[in-house]
Each structure stands twice: as C-alpha cells, then as structure tokens.
Motif scaffolding. Structure first.
Motif, mmCIF file in Angstrom:
data_model
loop_
_atom_site.group_PDB
_atom_site.id
_atom_site.type_symbol
_atom_site.label_atom_id
_atom_site.label_comp_id
_atom_site.label_asym_id
_atom_site.label_seq_id
_atom_site.Cartn_x
_atom_site.Cartn_y
_atom_site.Cartn_z
ATOM 1 N N SER A 1 0.820 -1.217 0.000
ATOM 2 C CA SER A 1 0.000 0.000 0.000
ATOM 3 C C SER A 1 0.850 1.262 0.000
ATOM 4 O O SER A 1 0.336 2.364 -0.164
ATOM 5 C CB SER A 1 -0.923 0.018 1.222
ATOM 6 N N GLY A 2 2.157 1.114 0.211
ATOM 7 C CA GLY A 2 3.046 2.266 0.278
ATOM 8 C C GLY A 2 3.411 2.675 1.689
ATOM 9 O O GLY A 2 4.206 3.587 1.891
ATOM 10 N N SER A 3 2.838 2.004 2.692
ATOM 11 C CA SER A 3 3.127 2.342 4.088
ATOM 12 C C SER A 3 4.555 1.964 4.459
ATOM 13 O O SER A 3 5.010 0.855 4.183
ATOM 14 C CB SER A 3 2.157 1.624 5.022
ATOM 15 N N GLN A 4 5.251 2.892 5.108
ATOM 16 C CA GLN A 4 6.609 2.644 5.593
ATOM 17 C C GLN A 4 6.652 2.601 7.121
ATOM 18 O O GLN A 4 7.736 2.681 7.705
ATOM 19 C CB GLN A 4 7.548 3.743 5.077
ATOM 20 N N THR A 5 5.489 2.468 7.761
ATOM 21 C CA THR A 5 5.445 2.404 9.219
ATOM 22 C C THR A 5 6.290 1.222 9.705
ATOM 23 O O THR A 5 6.112 0.098 9.228
ATOM 24 C CB THR A 5 3.998 2.225 9.714
ATOM 25 N N PRO A 6 7.211 1.443 10.645
ATOM 26 C CA PRO A 6 8.056 0.335 11.131
ATOM 27 C C PRO A 6 7.220 -0.784 11.753
ATOM 28 O O PRO A 6 6.202 -0.521 12.413
ATOM 29 C CB PRO A 6 8.950 1.003 12.181
ATOM 30 N N VAL A 7 7.657 -2.029 11.548
ATOM 31 C CA VAL A 7 6.948 -3.207 12.050
ATOM 32 C C VAL A 7 7.920 -4.098 12.814
ATOM 33 O O VAL A 7 8.998 -4.431 12.302
ATOM 34 C CB VAL A 7 6.311 -4.015 10.892
ATOM 35 N N ILE A 8 7.540 -4.474 14.045
ATOM 36 C CA ILE A 8 8.256 -5.506 14.792
ATOM 37 C C ILE A 8 7.349 -6.723 14.853
ATOM 38 O O ILE A 8 6.222 -6.638 15.350
ATOM 39 C CB ILE A 8 8.611 -5.044 16.216
#
Length: 225
Positions: free
Chosen positions: A69-76
């Motif tokens: 979707s284009g999201s660059q939110t960091p993910v753990i």
C-alpha cells in the motif's frame, strides 16, 4: 509515540498494551489480521507490533499488504517460530525487526526504541516531488521556495508525506490533530484548505488530492480527483 499492537492471544495482548501504556505510549490494538490491517491503513502510527499467527490473515500477509500500500510504518514481528527461515521470511515481507516468544517486555520496549531511532534517523527529510519537509527544523519548501504553515497544517503535511503516495483517511488525519476527541465542526476541511493554498496554489502542478468518500493523498499524479 502512537503504537498499534496486533495480537490474538488475550493475555499477551493485555500485558503488552498495559506495559507500553505505562511507558507513556498511546496504544491501539487488534486481535486479528483483517482488523489490524484496517487500523494500520486508516490510522497514523509510529510503529506496529505484529504477531505472525493471526486469525483471518497472518502477520506476513498483513505486513506485505502494508508495504504494497506504500506504508513505511516500522513493524516488529512477534512469533513463537524461531527457525532462521521464519525470521528471514518476516524480514523479506517488510518487517524491521523480529522478536521470538516468550520475550521480556523490557526487551520489546528496547527494540521499539532501537527501530524508531533507525527509522526516524533515516527520515530527517521527507520529500514528494519538489515538496520537502525538514523534520529537524520543520522548514517546508517547494521548488526551492519556503512555505509558511501553521502547526496544524505542518502536522497534516507530515502525515500525508509519510504515507505518500498512499491514501490517508479523514479519520486518521483527525486523530493526528486531535487524538480521540475531534471537534464536531468540519475543522479538518478548513485546515486542508489552508494546506492546499500554501502547497499547491502558487505552483503549476497539484500534489494534494482528494479521494472522494475516502480521504486524501499527496502525490504527483491526480488519478483520484
């Protein structure tokens, strides 16, 4: 920081949320993949804590959908799977870090801080086309020209630029400005009008687009207007 925790085990979810809230974070949560993905796409979060084994849609699918979707939110990612192939699969779908269960809550907090240091450090400047936002000085320029924005417009611009070229829903923009208590009047529309006047009006090409019935996006193309 505003965090999203997606975890289907009630006890783990409660413990993680209580710990992170006690540490001063604002935390939203979801107990399944589709619900978590919906929140992640419609809300504005600084980081997402994502379990791998989820009903409806697993964590790998959620993470891949976010990145697509284009999201660059960091993910753990959180998981009981500790095999190397599982960790590599999580990282390849777009996760920024991987924590194996059982884990100490203090370690989760430390990893959140480490990931945010890396990602925020790499994003001191946001840019969409010829529009730039310096996150150190909050100076906004377009085509080399300095733009003057009030604090509300600056916040909206930051959210839209971080999500670009993805769509940001109205609810997410309202949350970014007013938290869980948005005003009854359509103040968001007024702020977006001011933002559009500053960012687009003096220039030949529009960047801020309305996606009717959904929200707004900041991008070079105008296919949604």
């Amino acid at each position: 920081m505003r965090l999203l925790v997606i975890e289907d085990h009630p006890d783990i979810l409660a413990n993680v949320v209580d710990f992170l809230e006690a540490a001063g974070h604002i935390v939203d949560c979801a107990g399944n993949g589709p619900g978590g993905l919906h929140l992640a796409l419609t809300g504005h979060y600084d980081l997402i804590v994502l379990d791998v084994m989820l009903p409806g849609m697993d964590g790998y699918q959620v993470c891949r959908s976010l990145r697509d979707s284009g999201s660059q939110t960091p993910v753990i990612m959180l998981t009981a799977r500790d095999a190397l192939d599982d960790r590599l699969h999580g990282l390849r779908t777009g996760a920024d870090d991987y924590l194996v269960k059982p884990f100490a809550l203090a370690e989760l907090e430390a990893r959140i801080e480490a990931v945010l240091r890396r990602t925020l450090g790499a994003r001191q400047r946001l840019q969409v086309a010829d529009l730039a936002l310096d996150l150190d000085t909050w100076r906004v320029t377009r085509a080399g020209q300095t733009l003057r924005l009030n604090p509300a417009c600056l916040k909206l611009l930051e959210v839209l630029m971080r999500k670009s070229p993805g769509i940001v829903r109205r609810e997410a923009l309202e949350t970014a400005l007013w938290g869980d208590d948005p005003p009854a009047s359509d103040s968001l529309r007024s702020h977006l009008h001011l933002l559009r006047q500053a960012v687009d009006r003096p220039f030949p090409r529009r960047l801020l687009h309305t996606v009717h019935g959904v929200g707004y996006r900041l991008a070079e193309d105008d296919r949604d207007d």
